[in-house]
Enzyme design. Structure first.
Site, mmCIF file in Angstrom:
data_model
loop_
_atom_site.group_PDB
_atom_site.id
_atom_site.type_symbol
_atom_site.label_atom_id
_atom_site.label_comp_id
_atom_site.label_asym_id
_atom_site.label_seq_id
_atom_site.Cartn_x
_atom_site.Cartn_y
_atom_site.Cartn_z
ATOM 1 N N LYS A 251 37.378 -5.030 8.680
ATOM 2 C CA LYS A 251 38.448 -5.478 7.702
ATOM 3 C C LYS A 251 39.831 -5.734 7.692
ATOM 4 O O LYS A 251 40.438 -6.754 7.343
ATOM 5 C CB LYS A 251 39.115 -4.102 7.279
ATOM 6 C CG LYS A 251 37.393 -3.505 6.362
ATOM 7 C CD LYS A 251 36.597 -4.697 5.149
ATOM 8 C CE LYS A 251 35.842 -3.729 4.168
ATOM 9 N NZ LYS A 251 35.294 -4.543 3.414
ATOM 10 N N TYR B 153 36.348 5.299 9.689
ATOM 11 C CA TYR B 153 36.031 4.452 9.690
ATOM 12 C C TYR B 153 36.197 3.234 10.658
ATOM 13 O O TYR B 153 34.571 2.734 10.083
ATOM 14 C CB TYR B 153 37.267 4.144 8.374
ATOM 15 C CG TYR B 153 36.475 3.073 7.377
ATOM 16 C CD1 TYR B 153 35.976 3.245 6.119
ATOM 17 C CD2 TYR B 153 37.310 1.136 7.228
ATOM 18 C CE1 TYR B 153 35.824 2.451 4.818
ATOM 19 C CE2 TYR B 153 36.583 0.582 6.157
ATOM 20 C CZ TYR B 153 35.937 1.141 5.686
ATOM 21 O OH TYR B 153 35.635 0.247 4.260
HETATM 22 P P1 NAD Z 1 27.551 -2.264 -1.489
HETATM 23 O O1 NAD Z 1 26.940 -1.437 -1.184
HETATM 24 O O2 NAD Z 1 27.225 -1.662 -3.034
HETATM 25 O O3 NAD Z 1 27.713 -3.648 -1.353
HETATM 26 C C1 NAD Z 1 26.927 -3.985 0.275
HETATM 27 C C2 NAD Z 1 26.711 -5.778 -0.425
HETATM 28 O O4 NAD Z 1 27.001 -5.541 1.187
HETATM 29 C C3 NAD Z 1 25.497 -4.674 -0.324
HETATM 30 O O5 NAD Z 1 24.854 -5.828 -1.348
HETATM 31 C C4 NAD Z 1 24.211 -5.142 0.932
HETATM 32 O O6 NAD Z 1 23.093 -5.992 0.802
HETATM 33 C C5 NAD Z 1 25.082 -6.674 1.362
HETATM 34 N N1 NAD Z 1 24.932 -6.423 2.849
HETATM 35 C C6 NAD Z 1 25.027 -6.022 3.807
HETATM 36 N N2 NAD Z 1 24.495 -6.115 5.132
HETATM 37 C C7 NAD Z 1 24.064 -7.913 4.404
HETATM 38 C C8 NAD Z 1 23.546 -8.907 5.386
HETATM 39 N N3 NAD Z 1 23.265 -9.384 5.891
HETATM 40 N N4 NAD Z 1 23.477 -9.915 4.309
HETATM 41 C C9 NAD Z 1 23.541 -10.126 3.345
HETATM 42 N N5 NAD Z 1 24.362 -9.152 2.262
HETATM 43 C C10 NAD Z 1 24.501 -7.504 2.668
HETATM 44 O O7 NAD Z 1 29.109 -1.523 -1.520
HETATM 45 P P2 NAD Z 1 30.349 -2.318 -2.142
HETATM 46 O O8 NAD Z 1 31.344 -0.665 -1.814
HETATM 47 O O9 NAD Z 1 30.165 -2.862 -3.329
HETATM 48 O O10 NAD Z 1 31.090 -3.127 -1.057
HETATM 49 C C11 NAD Z 1 31.241 -4.167 -1.568
HETATM 50 C C12 NAD Z 1 32.077 -4.571 -0.230
HETATM 51 O O11 NAD Z 1 33.460 -3.597 -1.035
HETATM 52 C C13 NAD Z 1 32.251 -4.464 0.326
HETATM 53 O O12 NAD Z 1 33.069 -5.437 1.606
HETATM 54 C C14 NAD Z 1 33.102 -3.071 1.022
HETATM 55 O O13 NAD Z 1 33.898 -2.318 2.593
HETATM 56 C C15 NAD Z 1 34.365 -2.844 0.168
HETATM 57 N N6 NAD Z 1 35.323 -1.769 -0.165
HETATM 58 C C16 NAD Z 1 34.000 -0.358 -0.600
HETATM 59 C C17 NAD Z 1 35.096 -0.083 -1.162
HETATM 60 C C18 NAD Z 1 34.446 1.875 -1.813
HETATM 61 O O14 NAD Z 1 35.397 2.805 -1.285
HETATM 62 N N7 NAD Z 1 33.284 1.370 -2.137
HETATM 63 C C19 NAD Z 1 36.608 0.409 -1.306
HETATM 64 C C20 NAD Z 1 36.932 -1.072 -0.561
HETATM 65 C C21 NAD Z 1 36.424 -2.147 -0.023
#
Ligand code: NAD
Length: 256
Positions: free
Chosen positions: A163, A156
């Protein structure tokens, strides 16, 4: 009356139907919120298709690394919502793929900067722009984090550092914005199969491990994060701010 009747929510970070941001959008819309989605340019097609499923939803492009684009997106949101936003969802993260493949000690200065800029600083940049639109009546800002901020999840890497910075930013913003009755919280979600998660090597094994070791003996689903986000964004959570709330089937309490 629906929980979010008359509330206006701006959501950053929907990429496709698996996105946590999309699950949150559906939960907020089901309780009466009016929505606007901000998308990264390359996601436009998918985001427009999803927005069309919730009547009245506006969309606006924004790369969160650009102050100009952030200014423009918030100006568009202000116009759409008559200068008032009640709910801001920050569901954005990115680290260059090599930083999640190489050993952490090989993290580059550029990769570190990019990951922290997109995944943590963007929350501060959004909060600054949301404050004038929220301060007359209060509001809720919510971001998404992961337990790798406090415990080592191999590979990670720099995203874990981002984070940790994000969670610390939640606390500082919660303190400062509290005087305007603006609450700032995070959900620490368990592993979910999304575009962002697929970039982390070993993600499938984290998910399998969590599913068997969590107190609830299962993985979570996007909709469960959506429901928790609905709670935190609503008046039911009016005394909760600066909180990092786990939605992970209880995995975080386990020692062995
Ligand atoms: P996702 O890929 O669907 O969403 C990530 C989003 O970030 C995308 O819409 C992408 O377009 C956007 N993004 C990245 N760079 C960008 C930029 N420069 N400008 C504008 N937008 C940008 O994936 P997700 O898992 O839904 O992630 C959403 C959040 O949840 C993130 O912060 C991720 O770290 C967090 N999260 C995810 C998980 C998991 O297991 N999926 C667990 C805990 C936390």
């Amino acid at each position: 009356m629906p929980l979010l009747e008359g509330k206006k929510a701006l959501i950053f970070g929907i990429a496709n139907h698996r996105s946590i941001g999309w699950a949150i959008a559906q939960a907020l819309a089901a309780e009466g919120a009016q929505l606007a989605f901000s998308y990264q340019e390359r996601m436009e097609k998918y985001v427009r298709e999803l927005a069309a499923k919730i009547p009245g939803t506006s969309v606006m492009e924004c790369d969160v690394q650009s102050d100009e684009q952030l200014d423009k997106a918030f100006a568009q949101a202000a116009e759409t919502f008559n200068d008032e936003i009640d709910i801001l969802i920050h569901s954005v993260a990115f680290a260059p793929p090599r930083e999640l493949e190489n050993p952490f000690i090989e993290t580059t200065r550029e990769g570190f900067h990019t990951a922290l800029d997109i995944s943590a600083y963007s929350l501060v940049a959004m909060a600054k722009r949301a404050q004038p639109l929220m301060q007359a009546h209060g509001g809720s800002i919510l971001t998404l984090t992961y337990m790798a901020s406090e415990r080592v999840m191999p590979k990670y890497n720099v995203m874990a550092v981002a984070k940790a910075a994000l969670e610390c930013s939640v606390r500082y913003l919660a303190f400062e914005m509290g005087e305007h009755n603006i609450r700032v919280n995070a959900i620490s979600a368990g592993p979910l199969n999304t575009l962002a998660a697929r970039g982390v090597s070993g993600f499938t094994s984290f998910r399998e491990q969590m599913g068997s070791a969590a107190p609830l003996r299962r993985n979570i689903e996007q909709s469960e994060v959506g429901d928790a986000a609905l709670f935190l964004s609503s008046h039911l959570a009016r005394a909760i701010t600066g909180e990092i709330m786990f939605v992970d089937a209880g995995y975080n309490i386990m020692g062995a």
